[in-house]
Scaffold this motif. Sequence first.
Motif, PDB file in Angstrom:
ATOM      1  N   VAL A 166     -23.089 -83.889   1.172  1.00 31.64           N
ATOM      2  CA  VAL A 166     -23.218 -83.170  -0.109  1.00 31.64           C
ATOM      3  C   VAL A 166     -24.723 -83.084  -0.415  1.00 31.64           C
ATOM      4  N   PRO A 167     -25.223 -81.908  -0.862  1.00 30.57           N
ATOM      5  CA  PRO A 167     -26.660 -81.802  -1.149  1.00 30.57           C
ATOM      6  C   PRO A 167     -27.108 -82.906  -2.110  1.00 30.57           C
ATOM      7  N   GLU A 168     -28.298 -83.411  -1.826  1.00 27.07           N
ATOM      8  CA  GLU A 168     -28.793 -84.584  -2.567  1.00 27.07           C
ATOM      9  C   GLU A 168     -28.820 -84.395  -4.082  1.00 27.07           C
ATOM     10  N   THR A 169     -29.242 -83.218  -4.521  1.00 27.85           N
ATOM     11  CA  THR A 169     -29.332 -82.994  -5.970  1.00 27.85           C
ATOM     12  C   THR A 169     -27.946 -83.085  -6.618  1.00 27.85           C
ATOM     13  N   VAL A 170     -26.953 -82.660  -5.877  1.00 25.89           N
ATOM     14  CA  VAL A 170     -25.591 -82.683  -6.413  1.00 25.89           C
ATOM     15  C   VAL A 170     -25.086 -84.136  -6.455  1.00 25.89           C
ATOM     16  N   VAL A 171     -25.426 -84.907  -5.437  1.00 28.11           N
ATOM     17  CA  VAL A 171     -25.035 -86.328  -5.414  1.00 28.11           C
ATOM     18  C   VAL A 171     -25.698 -87.047  -6.594  1.00 28.11           C
ATOM     19  N   ARG A 172     -26.981 -86.748  -6.805  1.00 33.86           N
ATOM     20  CA  ARG A 172     -27.697 -87.416  -7.914  1.00 33.86           C
ATOM     21  C   ARG A 172     -27.055 -87.082  -9.255  1.00 33.86           C
ATOM     22  N   GLU A 173     -26.622 -85.853  -9.378  1.00 34.74           N
ATOM     23  CA  GLU A 173     -25.979 -85.422 -10.620  1.00 34.74           C
ATOM     24  C   GLU A 173     -24.654 -86.179 -10.831  1.00 34.74           C
ATOM     25  N   LEU A 174     -23.964 -86.423  -9.741  1.00 32.14           N
ATOM     26  CA  LEU A 174     -22.717 -87.190  -9.850  1.00 32.14           C
ATOM     27  C   LEU A 174     -23.022 -88.622 -10.299  1.00 32.14           C
ATOM     28  N   GLN A 175     -24.074 -89.194  -9.707  1.00 29.14           N
ATOM     29  CA  GLN A 175     -24.452 -90.566 -10.101  1.00 29.14           C
ATOM     30  C   GLN A 175     -24.784 -90.610 -11.593  1.00 29.14           C
ATOM     31  N   ALA A 176     -25.529 -89.606 -12.029  1.00 26.31           N
ATOM     32  CA  ALA A 176     -25.971 -89.585 -13.428  1.00 26.31           C
ATOM     33  C   ALA A 176     -24.808 -89.370 -14.389  1.00 26.31           C
ATOM     34  N   ASN A 177     -23.687 -88.891 -13.859  1.00 30.38           N
ATOM     35  CA  ASN A 177     -22.552 -88.590 -14.735  1.00 30.38           C
ATOM     36  C   ASN A 177     -21.343 -89.494 -14.500  1.00 30.38           C
ATOM     37  N   ALA A 178     -21.588 -90.595 -13.811  1.00 31.38           N
ATOM     38  CA  ALA A 178     -20.472 -91.508 -13.525  1.00 31.38           C
ATOM     39  C   ALA A 178     -19.831 -92.022 -14.810  1.00 31.38           C
ATOM     40  N   HIS A 179     -20.596 -92.044 -15.901  1.00 36.99           N
ATOM     41  CA  HIS A 179     -20.062 -92.590 -17.160  1.00 36.99           C
ATOM     42  C   HIS A 179     -19.163 -91.583 -17.895  1.00 36.99           C
ATOM     43  N   GLN A 180     -19.110 -90.347 -17.451  1.00 33.86           N
ATOM     44  CA  GLN A 180     -18.302 -89.347 -18.172  1.00 33.86           C
ATOM     45  C   GLN A 180     -16.832 -89.724 -18.034  1.00 33.86           C
ATOM     46  N   LYS A 181     -16.203 -90.023 -19.140  1.00 33.07           N
ATOM     47  CA  LYS A 181     -14.862 -90.596 -19.052  1.00 33.07           C
ATOM     48  C   LYS A 181     -13.787 -89.824 -19.805  1.00 33.07           C
ATOM     49  N   ASP A 182     -14.216 -88.853 -20.592  1.00 35.64           N
ATOM     50  CA  ASP A 182     -13.218 -88.156 -21.404  1.00 35.64           C
ATOM     51  C   ASP A 182     -12.433 -87.127 -20.581  1.00 35.64           C
TER      52      ASP A 182
END
Length: 427
Positions: free
Chosen positions: A51-67
């Motif tokens: 997966v492109p790195e920028t997309v992976v980083r975005e996933l990491q940054a949004n791991a807390h999204q829970k709703d």
Amino acid sequence: MENGSHEVHLNLNVRGLPVSATLDINETSNRLISEGKQIYKLGLGQSPFPVPETVVRELQANAHQKDYLPVKGLPVLCEAVANYYRRTQNLPIQKNHVLIGPGSKELMFILQLVYYGDLVIPTPSWVSYAPQAHIIGRHVQWLKTEEENNWLLTPEELERLCKPDPSRPRIVILNYPNNPTGCSYPVDQLQALAEVARRYHVILLSDEIYGELNYAGNHQSIARYYPEGTIIASGLSKWAGAGGWRLGTFAFPEELKWLQEAMAVVASETFTATSAPIQYAAVKAFQGGPGLEKYLSHSRRILKSLSEWIWTRLTDSGVTVARPDGAFYMLPDFEGLRDRFQSRNINTGEELCRQLLQDAGVAILPGSSFGRPANELTARLAFVDFDGAKALAAAEQVPGDKPLDETFLRTNCERVLIAIDELCNWI
Ligand SMILES: Cc1ncc(COP(=O)(O)O)c(C=O)c1O
């Protein structure tokens, strides 16, 4: 039906259905590997690239999204997908025309569930369209294609099907670049198909999940020529290497909003909404930009060089095979070697694949899994058994105007080349 002491009453549309052929070959290959055998995995169609790195980083940054998110999808993602189609296809898709799901496969299933009509698919076609129709109880119409025409559906064939019962409700699936052949449609053929589709009011499900992997980078959607009747399917699985993330997209025209709404009702009662962190990350992928363009151009370059090498090697060995325009598949046809196989007791595509796996450790899938006749000696190979991250890094070091030659492929896609050598020696 009895299972031990328990009675089993399965839905009769499901009873007897085998597990999806591509997943099955993957499990068989893994079992053989765990027994210590050397297996080349050209069975499952999974992207070799990370997966492109920028997309992976975005996933990491949004791991807390829970709703829970809105059923149709995260609004910023729907906007990014709509923009993507405006930018790449010049189509007037609005954000409220987009539906996000946990994989385009799930969305296709729900589409078939809510729509009442026949499912029309060219043969060969991807493994899951027909079983989905079967599970739901829809009638499947297979359309003939010819190898000489790169296995592409012709407007004449579609016309031949529609003419005798012109008002019959139908969904026609077109998939290009195609799984299992890698072939794509020339623009004039898309236009001619669009004309027939419009004449008979068929709904086109344009499965463009490999669109960004068109080697020339010039994928065109048939929605340009039949916007009012076309649903475009795509997702992250193939061009962003994120099959396991499970995110698919459908883009509808205003005229088919009723289908989108009905699908959203079923979605709300089944998967509720697609995973929140994944949707946030997907925004980056659909927004595009220079980093993604670079990733895609090198992915295309590697796949194109690999497909050309394989095509030449197979053709030199007496195998007929259409030249792919994109994706990571090919459908070699071994009919020209039938006599040779007959003397080894190999008379069907399935027998060919089973024996090849046993003798040479190369896993490929019979054409019959894609709607080809069982006795036909065709098979699909997915040239994905290599480390995509390593190959991408190496390709970046080769100037864009230089081809990725055999030495590059032997170094970076070694297992695929060995597998094809093994296959050619075996036949
Ligand atoms: C032609 C085609 N369409 C759709 C899919 C489904 O992809 P996903 O459900 O991961 O979006 C695949 C996956 O193999 C495919 O090959």
